[in-house]
Structures are given as structure tokens and as C-alpha cells.
Design a protein around this motif. Sequence first.
Motif, mmCIF file in Angstrom:
data_model
loop_
_atom_site.group_PDB
_atom_site.id
_atom_site.type_symbol
_atom_site.label_atom_id
_atom_site.label_comp_id
_atom_site.label_asym_id
_atom_site.label_seq_id
_atom_site.Cartn_x
_atom_site.Cartn_y
_atom_site.Cartn_z
ATOM 1 N N ILE A 248 -15.999 -22.653 -38.870
ATOM 2 C CA ILE A 248 -17.135 -23.439 -38.946
ATOM 3 C C ILE A 248 -18.361 -22.794 -39.354
ATOM 4 O O ILE A 248 -18.896 -21.767 -39.211
ATOM 5 C CB ILE A 248 -17.442 -22.681 -36.968
ATOM 6 C CG1 ILE A 248 -16.800 -23.105 -36.005
ATOM 7 C CG2 ILE A 248 -19.066 -23.773 -36.560
ATOM 8 C CD1 ILE A 248 -16.107 -24.501 -36.079
ATOM 9 N N GLY A 249 -18.100 -24.789 -40.575
ATOM 10 C CA GLY A 249 -19.094 -24.033 -41.859
ATOM 11 C C GLY A 249 -18.478 -24.522 -43.142
ATOM 12 O O GLY A 249 -17.982 -25.818 -42.725
ATOM 13 N N GLY A 250 -19.217 -24.542 -44.332
ATOM 14 C CA GLY A 250 -19.317 -25.277 -45.051
ATOM 15 C C GLY A 250 -18.297 -25.531 -45.882
ATOM 16 O O GLY A 250 -17.365 -24.056 -45.790
ATOM 17 N N PRO B 94 -2.271 -24.838 -33.829
ATOM 18 C CA PRO B 94 -1.566 -24.372 -33.468
ATOM 19 C C PRO B 94 -1.659 -22.940 -34.018
ATOM 20 O O PRO B 94 -2.077 -22.955 -34.910
ATOM 21 C CB PRO B 94 0.338 -24.898 -33.820
ATOM 22 C CG PRO B 94 -0.290 -26.356 -34.250
ATOM 23 C CD PRO B 94 -1.485 -26.556 -34.810
ATOM 24 N N ASN B 95 -1.425 -22.318 -33.082
ATOM 25 C CA ASN B 95 -1.506 -20.396 -32.914
ATOM 26 C C ASN B 95 -3.443 -20.024 -34.015
ATOM 27 O O ASN B 95 -2.592 -19.467 -35.051
ATOM 28 C CB ASN B 95 -0.651 -20.285 -34.521
ATOM 29 C CG ASN B 95 0.944 -20.593 -34.325
ATOM 30 O OD1 ASN B 95 1.151 -20.172 -32.536
ATOM 31 N ND2 ASN B 95 2.016 -21.073 -34.854
ATOM 32 N N VAL B 96 -4.169 -20.554 -33.545
ATOM 33 C CA VAL B 96 -5.482 -20.623 -33.928
ATOM 34 C C VAL B 96 -5.821 -19.297 -33.645
ATOM 35 O O VAL B 96 -5.298 -18.220 -32.388
ATOM 36 C CB VAL B 96 -6.264 -21.501 -33.619
ATOM 37 C CG1 VAL B 96 -8.157 -20.593 -33.913
ATOM 38 C CG2 VAL B 96 -6.140 -22.705 -33.888
ATOM 39 N N ALA B 97 -5.448 -17.981 -34.626
ATOM 40 C CA ALA B 97 -5.864 -16.503 -34.135
ATOM 41 C C ALA B 97 -8.025 -15.751 -34.562
ATOM 42 O O ALA B 97 -8.179 -15.086 -33.889
ATOM 43 C CB ALA B 97 -5.288 -15.771 -35.244
ATOM 44 N N ALA B 98 -8.816 -17.072 -35.090
ATOM 45 C CA ALA B 98 -9.874 -16.066 -34.715
ATOM 46 C C ALA B 98 -10.851 -16.955 -35.683
ATOM 47 O O ALA B 98 -10.533 -18.120 -35.169
ATOM 48 C CB ALA B 98 -9.942 -15.046 -35.875
ATOM 49 N N VAL B 99 -11.841 -16.887 -34.705
ATOM 50 C CA VAL B 99 -13.153 -18.282 -35.111
ATOM 51 C C VAL B 99 -13.705 -17.542 -35.977
ATOM 52 O O VAL B 99 -14.349 -16.132 -35.795
ATOM 53 C CB VAL B 99 -13.767 -18.519 -33.987
ATOM 54 C CG1 VAL B 99 -14.798 -19.242 -34.113
ATOM 55 C CG2 VAL B 99 -12.859 -18.855 -33.076
ATOM 56 N N VAL B 100 -14.890 -18.388 -36.943
ATOM 57 C CA VAL B 100 -15.233 -17.552 -37.940
ATOM 58 C C VAL B 100 -16.691 -18.891 -38.159
ATOM 59 O O VAL B 100 -16.185 -19.617 -38.404
ATOM 60 C CB VAL B 100 -15.328 -16.896 -39.750
ATOM 61 C CG1 VAL B 100 -14.341 -18.290 -40.068
ATOM 62 C CG2 VAL B 100 -15.932 -16.403 -40.334
ATOM 63 N N GLN B 101 -17.770 -18.156 -37.902
ATOM 64 C CA GLN B 101 -19.399 -19.020 -38.597
ATOM 65 C C GLN B 101 -19.854 -18.697 -39.779
ATOM 66 O O GLN B 101 -20.521 -17.721 -39.758
ATOM 67 C CB GLN B 101 -19.791 -18.825 -36.885
ATOM 68 C CG GLN B 101 -20.970 -19.617 -36.945
ATOM 69 C CD GLN B 101 -21.103 -19.627 -35.254
ATOM 70 O OE1 GLN B 101 -21.071 -18.743 -34.458
ATOM 71 N NE2 GLN B 101 -22.540 -20.260 -35.287
ATOM 72 N N GLY B 102 -20.135 -19.896 -39.984
ATOM 73 C CA GLY B 102 -21.295 -19.377 -41.947
ATOM 74 C C GLY B 102 -22.143 -20.749 -41.830
ATOM 75 O O GLY B 102 -21.417 -22.027 -40.989
#
Length: 331
Positions: free
Chosen positions: A101-103, A124-132
Amino acid sequence: MTLAATDTALVASHDAILLDLDGVVYRGGDAVPGAVEALKAVDDARLAYLTNNANRPPSAVADHLRDLGLTVSEDDIVTSAQAIAGVMAHDLPAGATVLAIGGEGLRTALTERGLVPVDDRHAPNVAAVVQGYTPQLGWRDLAEAAYAIQSGLPWYASNTDLTIPTAEGIAPGNGALVHAVGLAVGREPVVAGKPYAPLFEETIERIAPDSPLMVGDRLDTDISGARQASIPSLFVLTGVNSLADVINATEEERPDYVGRDLSALHDVHPPVVIDGAGATCGSASAEISDGVVRVTKSGTSTETLRAVVGLGWAARAESAITVTVDATIGA
């Protein structure tokens, strides 16, 4: 704690100057007045640019700085996106898919670390969320992050700056958006940007300085982070925090040096001498009465600011009062 002092130009004591960008070198697309000239005048120290803004990749940041008149390479730019990508690459399997979630800056950093950014939590197989941060983020993006985090995925954030200085004023930063998601999910992310260690560690590992100096405009990120990393810091009044903020800061957020802007790198920073309700620094002097600090004699801008801050800190050490600054000081 008292302000540190020098008997030569501040920059002469350091082999690397670590510079925040937003509010120190530029505001939005425009250079802070005098910043380019001050940096061009640095001869013997390595300049590194540390930014909590994860929106743009280092190549775009370097292009921006070149457009302003500075000579830089991509290796001189260290972003919170790079730092959080490094943390995630350590935590996750090689080639892991992550909801980003970011640019562009965040996606580029993840790809360079061997991770696969996607914008669909159902991939498929999303392992984590990262926000920027990116100015284009909307409610749907934040909701998608919240849904994915609630499913049990680990959550990372490039930085948690609540605000960001722009050419038009102070705007909500990535931290405000991270906080919004946090309110929804009842959790806190792993964070890489200042004041947390990963961004400093990424920088120190890259340039290996012996005596770095951090320069920033934010007490809670730039200055606090430098203090936690045992790096001396210069606070400049061209961004988010004010002179009154510095005077009333906790010890964990107090800088070693203060200056009006980046020209303070080239100033001598004389010791501050406290005498009762007064203080002198070089040719400047200040006094405090009823909790208000006033300048009684101006010196250089650095001398004057040091006298004001040193006197304010001394007053707070005696009575823990909230100190205000006479409006004529203009900061």
C-alpha cells in the motif's frame, strides 16, 4: 543536558552529514532558501540524504536534488522504503508476495530486495502487508490493508510521521494513515523510518562514517532517532518544529546543535553561559522573565538561537515550566 559547542565550523568536526529532506533541503518541489548554497559549500564531508518519505524511488529523489542544483548519486539517497524492505527481506522467505500500500518508491525497494509487491490482497500466497506514503492513497487502499491485517498477516510500515511539510503548508503524513489502519485493526506495525533504527542502520552500513552528524527539522523522528543511534544532531527551523518546541522538548528529543537553516553547518557554535535569568553565546544575549525568553542582544543567528535555547533549557531544569519565546524572535 546542554548544547554542544565547537570552536570551528560545525561541519569541520564530521566526515558525514546525514540530511533529512522534507523541511530541511526542500519543501514540496522547491529548495529551502539557502539550502543548496550551504550544501554546495561542504567540501570534505560525505552528504547522505535520509528520507522517511517512501513515495519516490532514490532515482527520482536524486533527480529532484539535481534539478535543485546539487550533485548527487542514487547511492547518496536512503529511504524508509529501502529500510523496511530490508527488514521484510530478513523476516520473510525469498520471493515472498506482499500487499504493498504505497507508491513507486516502496514497490521499487521491495523488488530490489527480492520481494514481489502486489496491490490485491486476494493474490496467491500474500505473506505480509506493507504501508508507505503516496498522495494518491484513498480510503479503499486503507481498507484493503486493514482487511489483510485482520486476516492475520504481519504488518509493516515505512514510517510513522504524522505530518509532512509541503510548499503549501503542513499536510497529513504516512503516520496519520498508519494510525487510521491501526485504529481499525487494533495492532501496531513494524516500522523502519526515523526514529526507529533500521533507516540509520541502512545508512551507516552503506557509507561507514567515523563521525556522522544528523540534520533534521523534526524532534520526534530526526532528532530522537539520532539520539537513540548515538549520532549528534543539528536541528534547523525550516520545517515542522518551532523554536518553542525545541526549548520544551524532552531530553530524548533535544538536539546537540540548533540553527536557523543549513547555513549553521558552516558556523562556529560557541558555548552558552548561563548567569541567573540571563544567557550569553558569543556576542548574543537573552533573558527570561515570567517564562518568556527575550533576546537582549543579537549576535549571529546561530549565537542568538543558542542563547535562547540554552536559557530555556536552564529555566526548565529549575522549575519544569513551559517556556515561551518572545514573538519578535520570529521562530
